[in-house]
Write a protein that holds these residues in place. Structure first.
Motif, PDB file in Angstrom:
ATOM      1  N   HIS A  49       0.835  -1.204   0.000  1.00  0.00           N
ATOM      2  CA  HIS A  49       0.000   0.000   0.000  1.00  0.00           C
ATOM      3  C   HIS A  49       0.869   1.252   0.000  1.00  0.00           C
ATOM      4  O   HIS A  49       0.611   2.196  -0.757  1.00  0.00           O
ATOM      5  N   ALA A  50       1.880   1.265   0.844  1.00  0.00           N
ATOM      6  CA  ALA A  50       2.751   2.448   0.924  1.00  0.00           C
ATOM      7  C   ALA A  50       3.455   2.699  -0.408  1.00  0.00           C
ATOM      8  O   ALA A  50       3.634   3.846  -0.819  1.00  0.00           O
ATOM      9  N   THR A  52       2.374   1.970  -3.434  1.00  0.00           N
ATOM     10  CA  THR A  52       1.500   2.235  -4.576  1.00  0.00           C
ATOM     11  C   THR A  52       0.446   3.306  -4.330  1.00  0.00           C
ATOM     12  O   THR A  52      -0.236   3.712  -5.268  1.00  0.00           O
ATOM     13  N   VAL A  53       0.307   3.783  -3.100  1.00  0.00           N
ATOM     14  CA  VAL A  53      -0.797   4.697  -2.795  1.00  0.00           C
ATOM     15  C   VAL A  53      -0.710   5.979  -3.615  1.00  0.00           C
ATOM     16  O   VAL A  53      -1.736   6.535  -4.040  1.00  0.00           O
ATOM     17  N   VAL A  58      -6.486   9.971  -4.498  1.00  0.00           N
ATOM     18  CA  VAL A  58      -6.401  10.273  -3.075  1.00  0.00           C
ATOM     19  C   VAL A  58      -7.664   9.822  -2.362  1.00  0.00           C
ATOM     20  O   VAL A  58      -7.627   9.423  -1.205  1.00  0.00           O
ATOM     21  N   THR A  91      -7.905  -5.034   3.273  1.00  0.00           N
ATOM     22  CA  THR A  91      -6.991  -4.059   2.674  1.00  0.00           C
ATOM     23  C   THR A  91      -7.565  -3.502   1.378  1.00  0.00           C
ATOM     24  O   THR A  91      -7.512  -2.289   1.125  1.00  0.00           O
ATOM     25  N   ARG A  95      -8.544   0.387   0.662  1.00  0.00           N
ATOM     26  CA  ARG A  95      -7.952   1.105  -0.470  1.00  0.00           C
ATOM     27  C   ARG A  95      -9.033   1.627  -1.419  1.00  0.00           C
ATOM     28  O   ARG A  95      -8.907   2.719  -1.971  1.00  0.00           O
ATOM     29  N   HIS A 100      -7.181   8.447   1.363  1.00  0.00           N
ATOM     30  CA  HIS A 100      -5.835   7.959   1.685  1.00  0.00           C
ATOM     31  C   HIS A 100      -4.999   9.092   2.272  1.00  0.00           C
ATOM     32  O   HIS A 100      -4.386   9.883   1.549  1.00  0.00           O
ATOM     33  N   THR A 102      -2.263   8.890   3.664  1.00  0.00           N
ATOM     34  CA  THR A 102      -0.831   8.701   3.436  1.00  0.00           C
ATOM     35  C   THR A 102      -0.423   9.103   2.026  1.00  0.00           C
ATOM     36  O   THR A 102       0.746   8.971   1.666  1.00  0.00           O
ATOM     37  N   HIS A 103      -1.367   9.578   1.220  1.00  0.00           N
ATOM     38  CA  HIS A 103      -1.060  10.039  -0.132  1.00  0.00           C
ATOM     39  C   HIS A 103      -0.345  11.393  -0.041  1.00  0.00           C
ATOM     40  O   HIS A 103      -0.734  12.246   0.754  1.00  0.00           O
ATOM     41  N   TYR A 106      -2.644  14.411  -0.160  1.00  0.00           N
ATOM     42  CA  TYR A 106      -3.697  14.604   0.834  1.00  0.00           C
ATOM     43  C   TYR A 106      -3.338  15.862   1.614  1.00  0.00           C
ATOM     44  O   TYR A 106      -2.400  15.861   2.428  1.00  0.00           O
ATOM     45  N   THR A 113       1.289  11.434   6.982  1.00  0.00           N
ATOM     46  CA  THR A 113       1.754  10.067   6.761  1.00  0.00           C
ATOM     47  C   THR A 113       2.584   9.623   7.961  1.00  0.00           C
ATOM     48  O   THR A 113       3.526  10.312   8.356  1.00  0.00           O
TER      49      THR A 113
END
Length: 513
Positions: A49-50, A52-53, A58, A91, A95, A100, A102-103, A106, A113
């Protein structure tokens, strides 16, 4: 001889004895090997995830509530399911149906993040699972938290005797401040409550402060009318003239002021209240002075930016949220006070079933709102110890520079900045949209913000400063860079083009010029 199940007292019991069938692991113990596989799969999914986010949107274009409920309906908990498959399903759901935070684009609420050190700390705290209610149960964990608290207190300028606790977030920390302030101001309050007060109690906070104060007043029995939301000046800072007027009126009416709250980094516009002046007024009036530095308190780690918080060192108590600008996973609030005795008096309790009190350190359950307590401070300790204070200082300085860049680029693109702060919160309005009047401006700016969010290119929010509608962005993620700034500016430019000034007008005979 085979035991025969018999019914007794509503539970099945074997004729071979009450211990028959109890050998071996319990039904929830899958063993260390299976547990390691489960954790390994969770780590793989988190890392993926980290990685590919940033490649995806977003936020989803729609919340998908009906589809989420349809998916959940298949999980009736009637029987077991392969845990690895469940992790992948959850997950995928998170997603697909979630914003997100962590984007790197954002730029919404104060949710940065998290660092990998913080994520590792969450896992370690969950796996070891120390209970921090009593010192005797977790002396290492309690001392680790107290070490971090002392470090933060020192950076804020509080005395070495300062004490505090980790909280679920800023709301709990501010609630603690109110309870401590009531305890300090009214000796009879701990035992007799509000009924023992000489008059209706009131507290003061900026109209731009976090309105958890209203929930806190409701929760503590003060009542929401006890909160005096002081108007702000043109820079969004608490207006000292209006504060004096409100205080004088309250005293003349027989009300009893007990707390004055200053905000260091308002949510909407990033303003810092005049903390030195507030500290002097609080001392003159005999009020508990609290500083809500939930977000901007992080700049205390930077020698260059620390002057933005001048006056916080005079506070009786301070709130800082590590999950805002110190990049800790949610949630990690901090309450600090220079009055450890008042903190103890606010929450002291003794029971026969808790372990004996420590001779050297207060039991955390007796100095906080919480009783059972998870090891919240570990994720903050690991990050500070691994990266060092200077890395955090450079990060908040970098975010502040990116905020300056964003403000300049938006101004170049025809937006007008409507907030005044050196912190990385940038609020802008479109002058041509404002020409249509307040209602039209509010609708147009909301439409533009919604267009950006639905596009998935960035997440921005709308706000209102001094009654003026605006679009708001804040920068707190260590993954945000100059390219993301340009992408956000482009997304807003495209949304503005796609939202004609006349498109949101209602009941107008002619379009705006």
């Amino acid at each position: 001889m085979r035991g025969i199940a018999v019914q007794s007292g509503g539970m099945e019991e074997s004729a071979a004895g009450p211990s028959a069938g109890l050998a071996g692991p319990g039904p929830l113990d899958v063993g260390a090997e299976a547990g390691a596989g489960l954790i390994t799969e969770a780590v793989r999914l988190v890392v993926e995830h980290a990685k590919t986010v940033a490649d995806g949107p977003v936020a989803p274009a729609e919340p998908g509530t009906d589809r989420i409920r349809d998916w959940l309906a298949a999980h009736d908990f009637a029987g077991p399911r392969p845990a690895g498959e469940l992790l992948q399903e959850v997950t995928a759901a998170l997603r697909r149906w979630g914003v997100h935070t962590t984007h790197p684009r954002y730029l919404g609420l104060f949710v940065p993040t998290p660092t990998w050190w913080g994520v590792a700390g969450e896992l370690l705290a969950a796996g070891v699972n120390p209970q921090l209610a009593a010192y005797e149960h977790a002396p290492a964990a309690v001392e680790i938290e107290r070490h971090v608290l002392r470090f933060l207190a020192a950076r804020l300028g509080l005395p070495p005797a300062a004490d505090g606790s980790f909280t679920t977030g800023g709301a709990e920390a501010n609630l603690t401040a109110v309870v401590v302030a009531l305890t300090r101001r009214f000796p009879a309050y701990p035992d007799d409550g509000l009924a023992a007060l000489p008059g209706p109690p009131v507290l003061y906070a900026s109209a731009e402060s976090h309105l958890a104060w209203l929930k806190i007043a409701h929760t503590t029995g003060l009542g929401r009318r006890a909160v005096r939301l002081v108007p702000v000046d043109s820079a969004g800072r608490l207006d000292l003239v209006r504060l004096r007027e409100l205080h004088d009126d309250d005293v003349a009416a027989g009300r009893v002021p007990f707390l004055l709250a200053g905000t260091a980094g308002t949510t909407a516009g990033g303003a810092v209240d005049p903390l030195p002046e507030l500290a002097r007024l609080a001392a003159t009036w005999g009020l508990h002075f609290h500083v809500d530095a939930a977000w901007a308190g992080a700049v205390a780690l930077s020698d260059r930016l620390r002057p933005l918080l001048d006056g916080v060192e005079h506070a009786d108590s301070v709130t800082v949220d590590a999950h805002k600008w110190l990049s800790a996973p949610m949630g990690a609030g901090v309450f600090l006070t220079r009055h450890p005795d008042a903190l103890a008096d606010s929450f002291r309790v003794s029971t026969s079933y808790m372990p004996p009190d420590s001779d050297t350190t207060p039991d955390p359950y007796s100095t906080s709102v919480q009783w059972s307590r998870r090891f919240t401070g570990l994720k903050v300790f690991l990050a500070l110890a691994a990266a060092g204070r200077d890395a955090f200082a450079r990060q908040v300085e970098r975010d502040t520079q990116l905020g300056t860049l964003l403000a300049r680029r938006l101004t170049e693109d025809g937006w007008q900045r409507v907030n005044d702060t050196p912190l990385p919160v940038v609020c802008v309005a479109d002058p041509q949209a404002e020409a249509g009047g307040p209602q039209h401006s509010a609708e147009w700016h909301a439409a533009v913000a919604a267009h950006v969010v639905r596009s998935g290119r960035a997440w921005v929010s709308r706000t209102r400063l001094n009654g003026r509608p605006a679009i708001r962005r804040c920068l707190t993620s260590h993954r945000t860079g100059p390219d993301d700034i340009e992408a956000v500016v482009a997304a807003l430019s495209h949304a503005r083009t796609a939202t004609p000034y006349a498109a949101v007008q209602r009941d107008r005979a002619a379009p705006l010029p």
